[in-house]
Write a protein that holds these residues in place. Structure first.
Motif, short mmCIF file in Angstrom:
data_model
loop_
_atom_site.label_atom_id
_atom_site.label_comp_id
_atom_site.label_asym_id
_atom_site.label_seq_id
_atom_site.Cartn_x
_atom_site.Cartn_y
_atom_site.Cartn_z
N UNK A 21 0.97 -1.35 0.05
CA UNK A 21 -0.01 0.05 -0.09
C UNK A 21 0.88 1.25 0.03
N UNK A 22 0.73 2.10 -1.07
CA UNK A 22 1.45 3.21 -1.23
C UNK A 22 1.25 4.36 -0.22
N UNK A 23 1.79 4.96 0.37
CA UNK A 23 1.40 5.96 1.19
C UNK A 23 1.05 7.51 0.53
N UNK A 24 0.03 7.81 1.12
CA UNK A 24 -0.42 9.16 0.29
C UNK A 24 0.35 10.36 0.27
N UNK A 25 0.63 11.07 -0.94
CA UNK A 25 1.57 12.14 -0.80
C UNK A 25 1.25 13.27 0.03
N UNK A 26 -0.17 13.59 -0.27
CA UNK A 26 -0.88 14.69 0.61
C UNK A 26 -1.59 14.02 1.72
N UNK A 27 -1.35 14.59 2.87
CA UNK A 27 -1.93 14.09 4.03
C UNK A 27 -1.92 12.64 4.24
#
Length: 133
Positions: A21-27
């Protein structure tokens, strides 16, 4: 020292099945707990039967809710089904399954057609009921 619930050998089988699962860039929020630690918590709950909310924090596998959510998430993407198929294939290769004792039911194999539908039961009333429409 107690043996770990998730051995290195078991983790080598399971790790490729778990989606990254990729971490969100924004927030981005809080970092996800390591999948191996969460798997340890899931196996602990399933082996002991303790309720999710009573999962000991001393194990270092997060809260019971975190483990339950990840269990549900992995179920939705088919991790457990693929793991089951992989383990069955490995056991079959090692000739460790006695297929003469295997049972199949409709939860695993679709029953095409099924049984014939019974005839409609005849009414026992003296006359037909009036229509309400």
């Amino acid at each position: 020292m107690a043996r770990p619930l998730v051995s290195d050998e078991l983790w080598e089988l399971i790790e490729p099945l778990i989606p990254q699962v990729k971490r969100r860039y924004r927030y981005p929020g809080r970092r996800r707990l390591d999948d191996r630690k969460v798997l340890t918590g899931i196996l602990f709950v399933l082996q002991t039967g303790v309720p999710w909310e009573y999962l000991p924090q001393e194990l270092g596998c997060g809260s019971g809710m975190t483990c339950w959510r990840r269990l549900h998430e992995w179920q939705q993407v088919g991790v457990w089904q693929r793991l089951h198929e992989l383990l069955l294939a490995r056991l079959n290769e090692a000739d460790r399954i006695d297929w003469s004792r295997a049972a199949i039911d409709s939860s695993h194999v679709r029953a095409f057609g099924g049984a014939p539908r019974p005839a409609r039961a005849r009414s026992t009333a003296p006359e037909a009921a009036p229509s309400t429409t």
